[in-house]
Design a protein around this motif. Structure first.
Motif, PDB file in Angstrom:
ATOM      1  N   VAL B  27       0.864  -1.181   0.000  1.00  0.00           N
ATOM      2  CA  VAL B  27       0.000   0.000   0.000  1.00  0.00           C
ATOM      3  C   VAL B  27       0.897   1.226   0.000  1.00  0.00           C
ATOM      4  CG1 VAL B  27      -1.734   1.262   1.306  1.00  0.00           C
ATOM      5  CG2 VAL B  27      -1.758  -1.231   1.326  1.00  0.00           C
ATOM      6  N   VAL B 105       3.971   0.444   2.310  1.00  0.00           N
ATOM      7  CA  VAL B 105       3.863  -0.524   3.404  1.00  0.00           C
ATOM      8  C   VAL B 105       3.707  -1.899   2.780  1.00  0.00           C
ATOM      9  CG1 VAL B 105       2.457  -1.339   5.313  1.00  0.00           C
ATOM     10  CG2 VAL B 105       2.830   1.102   5.017  1.00  0.00           C
ATOM     11  N   PRO B 106       4.692  -2.760   2.957  1.00  0.00           N
ATOM     12  CA  PRO B 106       4.552  -4.102   2.387  1.00  0.00           C
ATOM     13  C   PRO B 106       3.529  -4.908   3.178  1.00  0.00           C
ATOM     14  CG  PRO B 106       6.805  -3.687   3.189  1.00  0.00           C
ATOM     15  CD  PRO B 106       5.939  -2.595   3.699  1.00  0.00           C
ATOM     16  N   LEU B 107       2.752  -5.691   2.486  1.00  0.00           N
ATOM     17  CA  LEU B 107       1.864  -6.641   3.149  1.00  0.00           C
ATOM     18  C   LEU B 107       2.567  -7.991   3.143  1.00  0.00           C
ATOM     19  CD1 LEU B 107      -0.027  -4.308   2.980  1.00  0.00           C
ATOM     20  CD2 LEU B 107      -1.762  -5.767   2.024  1.00  0.00           C
ATOM     21  N   VAL B 123      -8.324  -2.518   3.339  1.00  0.00           N
ATOM     22  CA  VAL B 123      -7.331  -1.448   3.465  1.00  0.00           C
ATOM     23  C   VAL B 123      -7.999  -0.172   3.985  1.00  0.00           C
ATOM     24  CG1 VAL B 123      -5.835   0.093   2.146  1.00  0.00           C
ATOM     25  CG2 VAL B 123      -5.717  -2.382   1.788  1.00  0.00           C
ATOM     26  N   ARG B 126      -8.341   0.141   7.596  1.00  0.00           N
ATOM     27  CA  ARG B 126      -7.125   0.409   8.360  1.00  0.00           C
ATOM     28  C   ARG B 126      -6.428   1.669   7.883  1.00  0.00           C
ATOM     29  NH1 ARG B 126      -4.912  -4.210  10.729  1.00  0.00           N
ATOM     30  NH2 ARG B 126      -3.246  -2.879  11.474  1.00  0.00           N
ATOM     31  N   LEU B 130      -2.456   2.833   8.562  1.00  0.00           N
ATOM     32  CA  LEU B 130      -1.550   2.681   7.421  1.00  0.00           C
ATOM     33  C   LEU B 130      -0.909   4.019   7.047  1.00  0.00           C
ATOM     34  CD1 LEU B 130      -3.619   0.230   5.207  1.00  0.00           C
ATOM     35  CD2 LEU B 130      -1.355  -0.185   6.176  1.00  0.00           C
ATOM     36  N   VAL B 133       1.865   4.783   9.379  1.00  0.00           N
ATOM     37  CA  VAL B 133       3.088   4.029   9.061  1.00  0.00           C
ATOM     38  C   VAL B 133       3.770   4.639   7.840  1.00  0.00           C
ATOM     39  CG1 VAL B 133       4.041   1.787   8.458  1.00  0.00           C
ATOM     40  CG2 VAL B 133       2.128   1.928  10.040  1.00  0.00           C
ATOM     41  N   TYR B 265      10.984  -3.059   5.131  1.00  0.00           N
ATOM     42  CA  TYR B 265      10.177  -4.201   5.587  1.00  0.00           C
ATOM     43  C   TYR B 265      10.191  -4.320   7.113  1.00  0.00           C
ATOM     44  CZ  TYR B 265       9.865  -6.521   0.948  1.00  0.00           C
ATOM     45  OH  TYR B 265       9.594  -6.846  -0.335  1.00  0.00           O
ATOM     46  N   SER B 266      11.388  -4.180   7.671  1.00  0.00           N
ATOM     47  CA  SER B 266      11.532  -4.442   9.105  1.00  0.00           C
ATOM     48  C   SER B 266      10.882  -3.375   9.971  1.00  0.00           C
ATOM     49  CB  SER B 266      13.015  -4.551   9.469  1.00  0.00           C
ATOM     50  OG  SER B 266      13.644  -5.532   8.687  1.00  0.00           O
ATOM     51  N   ALA B 268       7.938  -1.704   8.898  1.00  0.00           N
ATOM     52  CA  ALA B 268       6.546  -1.514   8.493  1.00  0.00           C
ATOM     53  C   ALA B 268       5.661  -2.172   9.537  1.00  0.00           C
ATOM     54  CB  ALA B 268       6.312  -2.117   7.112  1.00  0.00           C
ATOM     55  N   ARG B 269       5.508  -1.475  10.630  1.00  0.00           N
ATOM     56  CA  ARG B 269       4.732  -2.024  11.737  1.00  0.00           C
ATOM     57  C   ARG B 269       3.751  -0.983  12.199  1.00  0.00           C
ATOM     58  NH1 ARG B 269      10.076  -3.638  14.473  1.00  0.00           N
ATOM     59  NH2 ARG B 269      10.222  -5.842  14.036  1.00  0.00           N
ATOM     60  N   THR B 270       2.610  -1.459  12.600  1.00  0.00           N
ATOM     61  CA  THR B 270       1.693  -0.532  13.240  1.00  0.00           C
ATOM     62  C   THR B 270       2.067  -0.455  14.709  1.00  0.00           C
ATOM     63  OG1 THR B 270       0.178  -2.361  13.511  1.00  0.00           O
ATOM     64  CG2 THR B 270      -0.220  -0.918  11.669  1.00  0.00           C
TER      65      THR B 270
END
Lengths: 114, 283
Positions: B27, B105-107, B123, B126, B130, B133, B265-266, B268-270
């Motif tokens: 996203v 934001v990678p899923l 999506v 959220r 998102l 992030v 990637y590491s 991309a956290r809520t």
């Protein structure tokens, strides 16, 4: 692995793909990272029939990945087993402390319960 | 999966999963440049990459054959290392496409919905988190740094100089073990020092589990497997710092390597998994 001796000091344009040879890095990121959007199996919304699969839920069965040494999900806090263990550990420590306190306060009772 | 509510508004009859599913890669809040999707291959057997609009957000998606992406089918395919790699690389390409012009934001790999509407709905539900992030990742890049070591010479207790009696042998073996232990401890301390130093340049840092020697392809233990989220404005400083640490490490028995730039990637956290992640990292 990148040879830092030749690593370009100048800025690249965009976040690019992984340098060759870092498949491990790629798998580490791709397999277990990313935001799960309403993908929880727990979610039970009848009008949104999500097929989202939480990869980590079944990748634990991917023996190949295991053989390759990819096993970090086993301690993934999102899997909660570890968190649960930590919580249990804390609980245990609290109970022990409490028992000791009780034992000091009332040795007879403690003796009796042994 | 096939349960649908009776009041579903569209006229289509409740159906079993169709021949294709909508696979969502990532996203972004920045429009994906034209032509990028068409030029990027996604998963095998699927359609071309597309962009779906979800309010202010954009999803990079692909129609994928349902038969190949059902849970059992997927698990079976991912059992094969070559397929696992192909899937991972395809997913990464989709994520890269979303990150073509802005943060993404990678899923998780193989995030599937029955159709586009469901993906957009999920999506949209959220959107706020998102966007938070995305704001956190904007103009920032992930860098991976690893420390390996120490490189310990093969044990030579048996072949060392000196008397050949048993007692001398044991003494040499024990001294050797002590030295090795000290070298390991020193190497670990150096790895931690590298991490401490690099955190100064990063807005966020996280430690992944050290990769096994089998996975890393190295014959030496991995002491640090860290990822740093660095402002693009500090990129040069960060890279220079890693270079200096790597040069300094060469004088000792550890090796510092870096890979990147990575889509974060590491990081991309809520917020809700942020706490758990920090706890995991012991930070």
């Amino acid at each position: 692995m990148t040879d830092l001796g030749t690593w370009p000091a100048g800025p690249e344009t965009l976040p690019a793909g992984p340098p060759s040879g870092s498949l491990a890095d790629l798998l580490e990121r791709v397999l277990d990272k990313g935001i799960v959007i309403a993908g929880d199996i727990k979610i039970d919304l009848l009008d949104i029939e999500l097929l989202t699969i939480r990869l980590r839920l079944f990748i634990a069965s991917v023996e190949t990945a295991k053989k390759a040494g990819i096993d970090w999900w086993e301690t993934d806090p999102a899997l909660s087993s570890r968190a649960a263990r930590d919580a249990l550990g804390e609980e245990n420590a609290r109970l022990r402390a409490r028992l000791e306190a009780l034992g000091e306060a009332d040795p007879d009772t403690t003796e009796a319960t042994r | 999966m096939s349960t649908l509510s009776a009041d579903r508004s569209d006229a289509a009859p409740p159906a079993l999963p169709g021949p294709t599913l909508t696979c969502v890669f990532a996203v972004t809040d920045t429009p994906v440049p034209d032509g990028v999707c068409a030029a990027t291959p996604g998963h095998d057997g699927g359609g071309p990459l597309r962009v779906l609009a979800a309010g202010p957000l954009h999803l990079v998606v692909q129609d994928v054959p349902a038969a190949a992406f059902r849970e059992e089918a997927l698990a079976e395919r991912l059992n094969r290392p070559d397929e696992l790699e192909r899937c991972a690389r395809a997913h990464h390409r989709g994520v890269q496409t979303a990150a073509g012009a802005g943060p993404a934001v990678p899923l998780p790999m193989a995030t599937l919905y029955l159709d586009d509407d469901n993906a957009v709905r999920a999506v949209t539900a959220r959107e706020a988190s998102l966007r938070a992030v995305l704001d956190r990742l904007r103009d920032r890049t992930e860098w991976a740094v690893k420390v390996h070591g120490p490189v310990i010479a093969p044990a030579s207790a048996a072949t060392g100089d000196g008397p050949l009696d048993g007692r001398s042998y044991l003494r040499r073996a024990s001294a050797r073990r002590r030295t090795e232990r000290e070298e390991r401890e020193q190497a670990l301390a150096r790895a931690h020092a590298v991490d401490r130093e690099l955190r100064r340049y990063a807005v966020a840092a996280t430690r992944h589990r050290p990769q096994s020697e089998q996975l890393s392809g190295r014959g030496v233990p991995q002491l640090l497997n860290a990822a740093y989220l660095v402002d693009d404005g500090r990129r040069e400083q960060f890279v220079r710092a890693v270079g200096e640490l790597a040069r300094a490490a060469r004088r000792s028995a550890v090796e510092v390597t870096m890979s990147g730039p990575w889509i974060p990637y590491s990081f991309a956290r809520t917020d809700e998994n942020e706490y758990a992640a920090r706890k995991e990292a012991g930070a």
